[in-house]
Write an enzyme that holds these catalytic residues in place. Structure first.
Site, PDB file in Angstrom:
ATOM      1  N   LEU A 191      41.642  39.398  41.193  1.00 46.89           N
ATOM      2  CA  LEU A 191      41.057  38.304  40.426  1.00 46.89           C
ATOM      3  C   LEU A 191      39.554  38.379  40.647  1.00 46.89           C
ATOM      4  O   LEU A 191      39.104  38.708  41.754  1.00 46.89           O
ATOM      5  CB  LEU A 191      41.581  36.945  40.904  1.00 46.89           C
ATOM      6  CG  LEU A 191      43.044  36.623  40.625  1.00 46.89           C
ATOM      7  CD1 LEU A 191      43.439  35.334  41.333  1.00 46.89           C
ATOM      8  CD2 LEU A 191      43.289  36.506  39.137  1.00 46.89           C
ATOM      9  N   ASP A 192      38.777  38.106  39.638  1.00 47.84           N
ATOM     10  CA  ASP A 192      37.322  38.124  39.776  1.00 47.84           C
ATOM     11  C   ASP A 192      36.867  37.095  40.805  1.00 47.84           C
ATOM     12  O   ASP A 192      37.543  36.100  41.050  1.00 47.84           O
ATOM     13  CB  ASP A 192      36.654  37.826  38.437  1.00 47.84           C
ATOM     14  CG  ASP A 192      36.894  38.916  37.414  1.00 47.84           C
ATOM     15  OD1 ASP A 192      36.887  38.588  36.217  1.00 47.84           O
ATOM     16  OD2 ASP A 192      37.079  40.082  37.804  1.00 47.84           O
TER      17      ASP A 192
END
Length: 140
Positions: A103-104
């Site tokens: 996930l960013d």
């Protein structure tokens, strides 16, 4: 049953497969007193030594699966040199684990972590044609 040395070292929790290959290239891995080639296989009765440390077969870990609700600001990397706020340091799990996917840094949400490289390969393989759904971020 014979196992590739890099997979074996990953399964016992010593290091990742990539790191194992690097250690082999650097001449720091020995199977029965000899430096193996990349892709060499380990049998149950082989002696494995890495950086002077004997790796015991009994140290094979049971598979670990964690579900984690990642907050904003945490980076999904296992490289502790890259970011001070990486997911591994944040969770502080006592055994070697790694995220399945990522996930960013500016995203939050559910992410799974494991020590099971086989399941990661099955999940992330392109041939499985899994898709992700981008989540819209609220305007701040």
């Amino acid at each position: 049953m014979a196992t590739r040395i890099n997979k074996y070292l990953s399964e016992v929790g010593y290091c990742s497969r990539r790191r194992a290959d690097k250690l082999i290239e650097e001449g720091k891995v020995f199977i029965n007193g000899k430096i193996p080639e990349i892709g060499a296989k380990v049998e149950d009765d082989d002696e494995v030594v890495v950086e002077g440390q004997r790796i015991e077969k009994s140290k094979k870990q049971k598979n670990i699966y964690l579900a984690f609700n990642k907050p904003v600001g945490i980076v999904c990397t296992t490289d502790r040199r890259v970011e001070p706020d990486n997911i591994i340091d944040f969770i502080k799990y006592p055994k070697r684990i790694f995220p399945i996917g990522r996930l960013d840094k500016h995203s939050k949400g559910l992410i799974f972590l494991t020590n099971d490289g086989d399941i990661v390969n099955k999940i992330l393989r392109r041939s499985e044609e899994h898709t992700s759904e981008p989540q819209s971020q609220p305007d701040l």
